[in-house]
Design a protein around this motif. Sequence first.
Motif, mmCIF file in Angstrom:
data_model
loop_
_atom_site.group_PDB
_atom_site.id
_atom_site.type_symbol
_atom_site.label_atom_id
_atom_site.label_comp_id
_atom_site.label_asym_id
_atom_site.label_seq_id
_atom_site.Cartn_x
_atom_site.Cartn_y
_atom_site.Cartn_z
ATOM 1 N N GLY A 41 0.893 -1.108 -0.136
ATOM 2 C CA GLY A 41 -0.119 -0.030 0.071
ATOM 3 C C GLY A 41 0.848 1.340 0.023
ATOM 4 N N ALA A 42 1.975 1.165 -0.195
ATOM 5 C CA ALA A 42 2.954 2.390 -0.186
ATOM 6 C C ALA A 42 2.693 3.391 -1.578
ATOM 7 C CB ALA A 42 4.646 2.143 -0.404
ATOM 8 N N ALA A 43 2.624 4.661 -1.308
ATOM 9 C CA ALA A 43 2.618 5.664 -2.433
ATOM 10 C C ALA A 43 3.842 5.248 -3.501
ATOM 11 C CB ALA A 43 2.524 6.747 -1.933
ATOM 12 N N ILE A 44 3.790 4.603 -4.408
ATOM 13 C CA ILE A 44 4.893 4.291 -5.480
ATOM 14 C C ILE A 44 5.002 5.445 -6.699
ATOM 15 C CG2 ILE A 44 5.701 2.567 -6.925
ATOM 16 C CD1 ILE A 44 5.559 1.586 -4.158
ATOM 17 N N GLU A 45 3.793 5.986 -6.949
ATOM 18 C CA GLU A 45 4.247 6.798 -7.921
ATOM 19 C C GLU A 45 4.258 8.262 -7.546
ATOM 20 O OE1 GLU A 45 1.465 7.747 -12.148
ATOM 21 O OE2 GLU A 45 0.490 7.172 -10.516
ATOM 22 N N ALA A 46 5.689 8.574 -7.709
ATOM 23 C CA ALA A 46 6.377 9.882 -7.199
ATOM 24 C C ALA A 46 7.601 10.057 -7.844
ATOM 25 C CB ALA A 46 6.366 9.830 -5.816
ATOM 26 N N THR A 47 8.042 11.243 -7.455
ATOM 27 C CA THR A 47 9.445 11.480 -7.833
ATOM 28 C C THR A 47 10.211 11.599 -6.665
ATOM 29 O OG1 THR A 47 8.843 12.759 -9.907
ATOM 30 C CG2 THR A 47 10.855 13.211 -9.104
ATOM 31 N N TRP A 48 11.071 10.829 -6.523
ATOM 32 C CA TRP A 48 12.215 10.661 -5.218
ATOM 33 C C TRP A 48 13.497 11.281 -5.587
ATOM 34 C CZ3 TRP A 48 9.159 8.370 -1.605
ATOM 35 C CH2 TRP A 48 8.077 7.482 -2.233
ATOM 36 N N VAL A 49 13.934 12.108 -4.685
ATOM 37 C CA VAL A 49 15.269 12.695 -4.692
ATOM 38 C C VAL A 49 16.071 11.856 -3.672
ATOM 39 C CG1 VAL A 49 16.752 14.862 -4.059
ATOM 40 C CG2 VAL A 49 14.296 14.973 -5.071
ATOM 41 N N ILE A 50 17.032 11.198 -4.021
ATOM 42 C CA ILE A 50 17.940 10.498 -3.237
ATOM 43 C C ILE A 50 19.529 11.067 -3.032
ATOM 44 C CG2 ILE A 50 19.093 8.023 -2.762
ATOM 45 C CD1 ILE A 50 16.839 7.024 -4.780
ATOM 46 N N LYS A 51 19.367 11.557 -2.085
ATOM 47 C CA LYS A 51 20.877 12.267 -1.901
ATOM 48 C C LYS A 51 21.974 11.355 -0.925
ATOM 49 C CE LYS A 51 19.217 16.941 -1.543
ATOM 50 N NZ LYS A 51 19.536 17.697 -2.728
ATOM 51 N N THR A 52 23.042 11.274 -1.621
ATOM 52 C CA THR A 52 24.176 10.515 -1.174
ATOM 53 C C THR A 52 24.862 10.932 -0.053
ATOM 54 O OG1 THR A 52 25.250 10.751 -2.884
ATOM 55 C CG2 THR A 52 23.853 8.931 -3.140
ATOM 56 N N PRO A 53 25.239 10.355 1.066
ATOM 57 C CA PRO A 53 25.955 10.944 1.969
ATOM 58 C C PRO A 53 27.413 11.017 1.651
ATOM 59 C CG PRO A 53 25.656 8.713 2.724
ATOM 60 C CD PRO A 53 24.768 9.074 1.553
ATOM 61 N N ILE A 54 28.018 10.266 0.543
ATOM 62 C CA ILE A 54 29.288 10.423 0.256
ATOM 63 C C ILE A 54 29.746 11.486 -0.794
ATOM 64 C CG2 ILE A 54 31.082 9.032 -1.033
ATOM 65 C CD1 ILE A 54 29.314 6.625 -0.339
#
Length: 72
Positions: free
Chosen positions: A32-45
């Motif tokens: 049931g997660a909200a899948i349709e979206a735009t995700w910003v993934i910030k890396t710690p490196i």
Amino acid sequence: MDANHSPEDRADATDAFESELKTLVTTGFARGAAIEATWVIKTPIGDAPDWIVTIKRENSTPDPPHDSFPVE
């Protein structure tokens, strides 16, 4: 952070990534997660890039013909 990998290593890594992503999306959807979206993934490196991932839903069944009526 661009390591030298052989084409075979890259292909294997890409196949594994695709499989893990498919599992993540389908499992999230089933829960049931909200899948349709735009995700910003910030890396710690510092040397690694940040990522923007867009997931859009695509219905695998075609639209019903316009001259058909639902049966109740």
